[in-house]
Structure formats: C-alpha cells, structure tokens
Enzyme design. Structure first.
Site, short mmCIF file in Angstrom:
data_model
loop_
_atom_site.label_atom_id
_atom_site.label_comp_id
_atom_site.label_asym_id
_atom_site.label_seq_id
_atom_site.Cartn_x
_atom_site.Cartn_y
_atom_site.Cartn_z
N MET A 1 0.52 -1.08 0.13
CA MET A 1 -0.34 0.05 0.13
C MET A 1 0.81 1.52 0.17
O MET A 1 0.52 2.20 0.11
CB MET A 1 -0.58 -0.24 1.23
CG MET A 1 -1.84 -1.04 1.21
SD MET A 1 -3.63 -0.95 2.16
CE MET A 1 -3.21 -0.90 3.41
N GLY B 1 11.30 -2.49 5.78
CA GLY B 1 9.78 -4.27 5.62
C GLY B 1 9.69 -4.13 4.51
O GLY B 1 9.93 -5.26 3.70
N HIS B 2 8.93 -2.97 3.22
CA HIS B 2 8.74 -3.55 1.92
C HIS B 2 10.09 -3.42 1.11
O HIS B 2 9.96 -4.28 0.57
CB HIS B 2 8.07 -2.03 1.37
CG HIS B 2 6.82 -1.73 2.14
ND1 HIS B 2 6.36 -0.88 3.12
CD2 HIS B 2 5.36 -2.26 2.32
CE1 HIS B 2 5.52 -0.58 3.20
NE2 HIS B 2 5.07 -1.35 2.80
N MET C 1 8.29 -2.52 12.13
CA MET C 1 8.63 -1.25 11.00
C MET C 1 6.91 -1.22 10.25
O MET C 1 6.58 -2.35 10.08
CB MET C 1 9.45 -1.11 9.05
CG MET C 1 11.16 -0.65 10.24
SD MET C 1 11.88 -0.56 8.75
CE MET C 1 13.69 -0.13 9.79
P1 AMP Z 1 2.00 -2.64 4.00
O1 AMP Z 1 2.48 -1.61 2.95
O2 AMP Z 1 1.31 -2.49 4.61
O3 AMP Z 1 0.34 -3.00 3.32
O4 AMP Z 1 2.63 -4.14 3.87
C1 AMP Z 1 3.22 -4.17 2.60
C2 AMP Z 1 3.91 -5.56 2.92
O5 AMP Z 1 5.22 -5.58 3.05
C3 AMP Z 1 2.89 -7.32 3.62
O6 AMP Z 1 3.34 -8.19 3.18
C4 AMP Z 1 3.31 -6.92 4.57
O7 AMP Z 1 3.53 -7.88 5.36
C5 AMP Z 1 4.67 -6.09 4.94
N1 AMP Z 1 5.02 -5.75 5.53
C6 AMP Z 1 4.48 -4.89 6.58
N2 AMP Z 1 5.46 -4.22 7.36
C7 AMP Z 1 7.14 -5.28 7.02
C8 AMP Z 1 8.23 -5.19 7.75
N3 AMP Z 1 8.16 -4.16 9.46
N4 AMP Z 1 8.61 -6.20 8.17
C9 AMP Z 1 8.64 -7.14 7.08
N5 AMP Z 1 7.19 -6.93 6.36
C10 AMP Z 1 6.16 -5.87 5.38
#
Ligand code: AMP
Length: 285
Positions: free
Chosen positions: A30, A36-37, A184
């Site tokens: 998103m 993390g991303h 994160m």
């Molecule tokens: P989001 O943009 O929050 O929907 O996250 C996109 C992807 O990044 C999802 O698969 C999340 O699980 C992963 N993600 C978000 N935060 C972290 C993190 N701190 N460490 C590893 N993966 C993450």
C-alpha cells in the site's frame, strides 16, 4: 522501471514477459515504503527475472472509522525507491480501475479470518483476499512476497492460494524492526514522540512472552497474563488482544508445548499497531 496505471497495461507487459520465458515476482503493497517493504522487494529482485510491485491503498480492506483517508502516501518517493532497487514495473492503479462501477465479487477465506485481527476488523480480510487475488490474476507472478509482520494475512493468503489452486508460490519474509524493536509500519508515522516511546510495550511484551515460553512456561494463560500486565503499566497503549495460536490454523492453544505464534494488537492513541513473534521449540513435549 515503468509505472503502469491500468490493468490492461499490466496485461500487455505480462504477455511480453511470457514470450521471454522470464520468472515474475510480485510484491503487493500500500506504499509509503519503509525497510520492511524494501526487504520484500530486494528478495523478489534477487529471486526473479523480473519484479513487479503493486502500490494500491485498497479501500475494501479498511473498515468504517479506520484510516483510509489519512493513510500515508508518497508516490514520488516510492517510485524513486523502487526504481533504485531494480524493480521493473510499479503498478499503481486508481481505485476505479480495480473496482469498476457495479463491482460485486468477493473472496472469503473462512475460519482463519474470524479470530485475532478478524474480531476487530470486520470485512478486512475479505478486502485483502479479494485484492490479492485480483493482483495475482492480473500480474500472474510465479512468486509473491508477503511479510510475517502481518502473520494472519500471510496465513490467510497461503490458504486462499492453496484452496483456489493458484499457481503462485507465496514467500513469507521476516519482520524488519527499528533498532529499538518496534516493527516497521507505515502507520508508525502517525505516532507522536511520546506515543512512539509507549508503542515499545508491544514488541517488548511479546519478547518477554517468547522468553517465558523458551524458558519452560507452558501455560498460555500465564504467558498472556505477563503481556497484559506490561500493557497495564503503559497508560498510552491499550491492548486489543494478545493470543498464543497454532502457526497454521491460528487456533488458540492452551499449552505452549510446540511451535506457536504469539500475536497482539494494540491502540496507541488512534493508531492501531500489530506485532507477533514465532516461538520454535526444539524439543516438543
Ligand atoms: P503494507 O504496505 O503495509 O500493506 O505492506 C506490504 C507488505 O509489506 C505486506 O506483505 C506486509 O506484511 C509487509 N510488511 C509490512 N511491514 C513489514 C515489516 N516491518 N517487515 C517485513 N514486512 C513488512
């Protein structure tokens, strides 16, 4: 890197890639990228011949009163970061391209979605599985990458891929944390300095819980009481749930005598944070 805005452009790109016989990786996000991303993106770029990253703030996974309108967005920065990592395609569709007028089809994974975050976010996982299936259909990746930070989401997506016979390997990636232990999250940007400090109760209480289990505590109830008492001592954070569950079924366990996941969600002000820790027990009692 190309930025594509429509499903038809991605389909045309995918046809060209197929002609080259190249493997394709997908990282659904998103946006508002953090480390993390980037860890998911790096792994995809390393594993696959070509990598697509989707950036879509999916409205159907937000409930009423949640942060859809205020969700952090910085497309320019994300484009820059993705391109530096060697991403080939950034797919950033407008909402109307994913949910056209008259949209009426939903994907629902049963059981795994009812506990943990499902209890507090009605309809959330239905929105997640629907958008992820759509992205998998459009991009047709050989592998898709998800973070263990959203442990329930990862389990639900694995189940969907298995149940619907999708030809895509789901790769789970470890949680990336700030130096002080906070996982994160794009939502960390909402926290004031005081709240940021208070938020540490989440990773710290889960670490404490993991240590209790690793040092022999087998009663899930006792471990969870330790988590709750840490939250009770932090007035700026309120615990939504803390549970110890089976890593595959996500069913709560009473005895911590095998591999388990300790998962929790809390509110710090209006900001909802989640975290989890996996406990691997070498000796199974
Ligand atoms: P989001 O943009 O929050 O929907 O996250 C996109 C992807 O990044 C999802 O698969 C999340 O699980 C992963 N993600 C978000 N935060 C972290 C993190 N701190 N460490 C590893 N993966 C993450």
């Amino acid at each position: 890197m190309v930025v594509l805005k429509s499903v038809s452009e991605v389909r045309a790109w995918r046809r060209r890639v197929r002609a080259d016989d190249a493997s394709v990786g997908l990282v659904p996000t998103m946006g508002a990228f953090h480390q993390g991303h980037l860890s998911l993106i790096r792994r995809a770029v390393a594993d696959c011949d070509v990598t697509a990253v989707s950036l879509f703030v999916n409205p159907t996974q937000f409930g009423r009163g949640e942060d859809l309108e205020s969700y952090p967005q910085d497309l320019e920065r994300d484009v820059e970061l993705a391109s530096r990592e060697g991403v080939d395609v950034l797919f950033a569709p407008p909402t109307a391209n994913m949910y056209a007028e008259g949209y009426a089809t939903w994907v629902e994974v049963e059981r795994l979605t009812t506990g943990l975050c499902g209890r507090f976010r009605a309809g959330h996982f239905r929105g997640v599985t629907t958008i992820v299936l759509k992205l998998l259909n459009v991009v047709q990746p050989d592998r898709a990458y998800f973070g263990e930070k959203d442990y329930q989401q990862l389990a639900v997506i694995r189940r969907m891929v298995q149940d619907l016979d999708l030809e895509c390997e789901i790769v789970g990636m470890p949680t990336i944390r700030e130096p002080d232990g906070l996982a994160m999250s794009s939502r960390n940007a909402y926290l004031s300095p005081e709240q940021r400090r208070a938020a540490l109760v989440l990773p710290r209480s889960l670490t404490k819980a993991r240590q209790l289990i690793e040092s022999g505590q087998r009663s899930a109830g006792k471990v969870l009481r330790a988590v709750k008492s840490r939250f009770a001592a932090e007035p700026l954070a309120s615990l939504q749930y803390a549970e110890i569950v089976d890593p595959d079924t996500l069913e709560p366990v009473e005895r911590c005598d095998r591999d388990v996941v300790i998962a929790a969600a809390c509110l710090v002000g209006d900001t909802r944070l989640i975290d989890n820790q996996m406990v691997k027990l070498r000796e199974r009692a």
